[in-house]
Design an enzyme around this catalytic site. Structure first.
Site, mmCIF file in Angstrom:
data_model
loop_
_atom_site.group_PDB
_atom_site.id
_atom_site.type_symbol
_atom_site.label_atom_id
_atom_site.label_comp_id
_atom_site.label_asym_id
_atom_site.label_seq_id
_atom_site.Cartn_x
_atom_site.Cartn_y
_atom_site.Cartn_z
ATOM 1 N N ARG A 157 0.656 -1.408 -0.152
ATOM 2 C CA ARG A 157 -0.444 -0.647 0.527
ATOM 3 C C ARG A 157 0.859 1.282 -0.552
ATOM 4 O O ARG A 157 0.541 1.860 -0.885
ATOM 5 C CB ARG A 157 -1.019 -0.180 1.256
ATOM 6 C CG ARG A 157 -1.859 -0.327 0.834
ATOM 7 C CD ARG A 157 -2.595 -1.118 2.159
ATOM 8 N NE ARG A 157 -1.649 -1.936 2.570
ATOM 9 C CZ ARG A 157 -1.918 -3.630 2.157
ATOM 10 N NH1 ARG A 157 -3.060 -3.723 1.570
ATOM 11 N NH2 ARG A 157 -1.083 -4.274 3.263
ATOM 12 N N THR A 158 1.768 1.618 0.557
ATOM 13 C CA THR A 158 2.788 2.599 0.934
ATOM 14 C C THR A 158 2.979 2.521 -0.212
ATOM 15 O O THR A 158 3.094 3.771 -1.125
ATOM 16 C CB THR A 158 3.297 2.762 2.148
ATOM 17 O OG1 THR A 158 2.650 1.858 3.602
ATOM 18 C CG2 THR A 158 4.518 3.945 2.479
ATOM 19 N N LYS A 167 27.572 -3.883 -4.528
ATOM 20 C CA LYS A 167 29.293 -4.574 -4.678
ATOM 21 C C LYS A 167 30.271 -3.740 -3.138
ATOM 22 O O LYS A 167 31.448 -3.420 -3.948
ATOM 23 C CB LYS A 167 29.792 -3.147 -5.748
ATOM 24 C CG LYS A 167 29.175 -3.455 -7.414
ATOM 25 C CD LYS A 167 29.543 -2.853 -8.183
ATOM 26 C CE LYS A 167 28.349 -2.831 -9.731
ATOM 27 N NZ LYS A 167 28.442 -2.607 -10.314
ATOM 28 N N ARG A 208 11.977 3.482 2.179
ATOM 29 C CA ARG A 208 11.384 2.837 4.031
ATOM 30 C C ARG A 208 12.468 2.277 3.934
ATOM 31 O O ARG A 208 13.218 1.604 2.971
ATOM 32 C CB ARG A 208 10.043 2.178 3.018
ATOM 33 C CG ARG A 208 9.667 0.747 4.016
ATOM 34 C CD ARG A 208 8.814 0.248 4.092
ATOM 35 N NE ARG A 208 7.343 0.566 4.049
ATOM 36 C CZ ARG A 208 6.475 0.464 4.450
ATOM 37 N NH1 ARG A 208 5.751 -0.782 4.146
ATOM 38 N NH2 ARG A 208 5.129 1.160 5.059
ATOM 39 N N HIS A 241 6.424 5.952 11.761
ATOM 40 C CA HIS A 241 5.793 5.968 10.387
ATOM 41 C C HIS A 241 4.991 7.042 9.804
ATOM 42 O O HIS A 241 3.631 7.181 10.100
ATOM 43 C CB HIS A 241 4.614 4.945 9.738
ATOM 44 C CG HIS A 241 4.147 4.442 8.429
ATOM 45 N ND1 HIS A 241 4.506 5.093 8.116
ATOM 46 C CD2 HIS A 241 3.851 2.824 8.219
ATOM 47 C CE1 HIS A 241 4.320 4.426 6.314
ATOM 48 N NE2 HIS A 241 3.722 3.661 6.558
HETATM 49 C C1 NCD Z 1 2.597 -1.132 8.525
HETATM 50 C C2 NCD Z 1 3.320 -0.785 8.152
HETATM 51 O O1 NCD Z 1 4.401 -0.858 7.145
HETATM 52 O O2 NCD Z 1 3.870 -0.231 9.699
HETATM 53 N N1 NCD Z 1 1.885 -0.940 6.581
HETATM 54 C C3 NCD Z 1 2.082 0.068 6.437
HETATM 55 O O3 NCD Z 1 2.110 0.713 5.623
HETATM 56 N N2 NCD Z 1 0.259 0.293 6.194
HETATM 57 C C4 NCD Z 1 1.942 -1.608 9.116
HETATM 58 C C5 NCD Z 1 2.639 -3.430 9.349
HETATM 59 O O4 NCD Z 1 2.876 -3.509 8.514
HETATM 60 O O5 NCD Z 1 1.290 -3.774 10.231
#
Ligand code: NCD
Length: 345
Positions: free
Chosen positions: A72-73, A101, A122, A155
């Site tokens: 999703r993100t 490398k 991320r 997050h």
């Molecule tokens: C969350 C995360 O990655 O922290 N997911 C997300 O970004 N919607 C929650 C999760 O992974 O449980």
């Protein structure tokens, strides 16, 4: 430097420049994000409106660097870029980059900054996006960095879309988010979405937060200390069924067992923290159910059809909120206001 002092440094002209931590968002900024996202959604309903949006940042390119799994993100940032006409590129597996490398992660990211105007990242390491942002600030080509999930820590963009979802749904149901009773349920120790959202909720007077989890997975004391300092009311409990009838919003989360050292969360009975179909009869009629997703078994699939289940709408809200954030970073959000005013006149 404490996050409280760092926060304002991350913002320029009342807008985020880097988007790294929940602490950098104050109430006027949150209200502005909610308002702009709503206007953008409405503008995006027509072909003409979509064309206008797609022209806003068509001179920009973005790198989506995702060194941790994401559906999703990643996709919502990708779609947000497309809405604004930004060309997105991606590295989703560090094994396909020159890190194999022996290149340092810092050098990899510095390379991204040579080609792109925005880095969305991320990373499994808490604080990594922050470190990168500071590193880039010291180079001759600083570009904004968005934290799309850092370790077990924060997050912030998920928290922004959660605020949007809470605000929009609770506005209709009870006249707003102020004074609402909101429970976080599940793995609160390692759930970064909960940590960021809990901090943002400090800007909504009268909100009471419930942390509902098995003792081993309870929320960190660092978050509770911040709530204390802000004079926020909260309750830490493991009795889900007791609090359920009091709630205006219930925010479910999955077990974050990817952080286990040796399968320790397997020994925790998490089933008492599941939302089952039979719970719907005790939940207020005007309450809402949220989940950052992905889910496992913590929300029974039968709950999906209930009008209080808002987690799929929450997913879609993410795209508009992230598009808004990107637009603000490039200081182009005022164009939404003028277009919207023309549309309404
Ligand atoms: C969350 C995360 O990655 O922290 N997911 C997300 O970004 N919607 C929650 C999760 O992974 O449980």
């Amino acid at each position: 430097m404490a996050p409280k002092e760092k926060g304002p440094l991350l913002n320029h002209n009342g807008r985020p420049y880097h988007a790294l931590i929940a602490e950098q968002f104050d109430r006027p900024l949150l209200d502005r994000i909610v308002d702009t996202a709503t206007k953008m959604r409405k503008i995006g309903k027509t072909r003409g409106g979509m064309k206008f949006l797609q022209d806003l940042l068509s001179e920009k390119r973005a790198m989506l660097y995702f060194a941790q799994p994401s559906t999703r993100t990643f996709l919502s940032f990708y779609a947000a870029c497309q809405i604004l006409g930004i060309q997105p590129a991606e590295v989703r597996d560090a094994r396909t980059s020159s890190e194999v490398k022996g290149e340092s992660q810092e050098d990899s990211v510095r390379t991204f900054s040579s080609y792109f105007d925005l880095i969305i990242m991320r990373h499994p390491q808490g604080g990594f996006a922050e470190r990168i942002a500071w590193m880039l600030s010291g180079t001759d080509r600083p570009v904004p960095v968005i934290n799309a999930g850092s370790g077990k820590d924060q997050h912030p963009t998920q928290a922004l879309l959660d605020i949007y979802s809470l605000q929009r749904s609770l506005e209709i149901r009870r006249g707003g988010l102020e004074g609402a009773k909101i429970a976080f349920v599940g793995d609160l120790l390692r759930g970064r979405t909960v940590r960021s959202l809990s901090l943002l909720l400090r800007h909504y007077p009268g909100v009471k937060q419930y942390f509902v989890a098995p003792e081993q997975l309870q929320i960190g004391s660092d978050i509770l200390e911040k709530l204390d300092a802000a004079g926020m009311e909260y309750e830490v409990t493991s009795d889900f069924e007791k609090v359920l009838p009091e709630l205006d919003a219930v925010y479910m989360t999955r077990i974050q067992d990817e952080w286990d050292q040796a399968g320790e969360s397997g020994a925790v009975d998490i089933t008492k923290f599941y939302l089952r179909a039979e719970h719907l009869s005790v939940l207020k009629e005007k309450a809402i159910i949220l989940h950052p997703l992905p889910r496992r078994h913590e929300i029974a699939p039968e709950v999906d059809a209930d009008p209080r289940a808002k987690y799929w709408r929450q997913v879609r809200n993410g795209m508009w909120v992230r598009a808004t954030l990107i637009l603000m970073i490039f200081e182009r959000d005022h164009e939404i206001n003028s277009y919207y005013e023309d549309l309404m006149s």
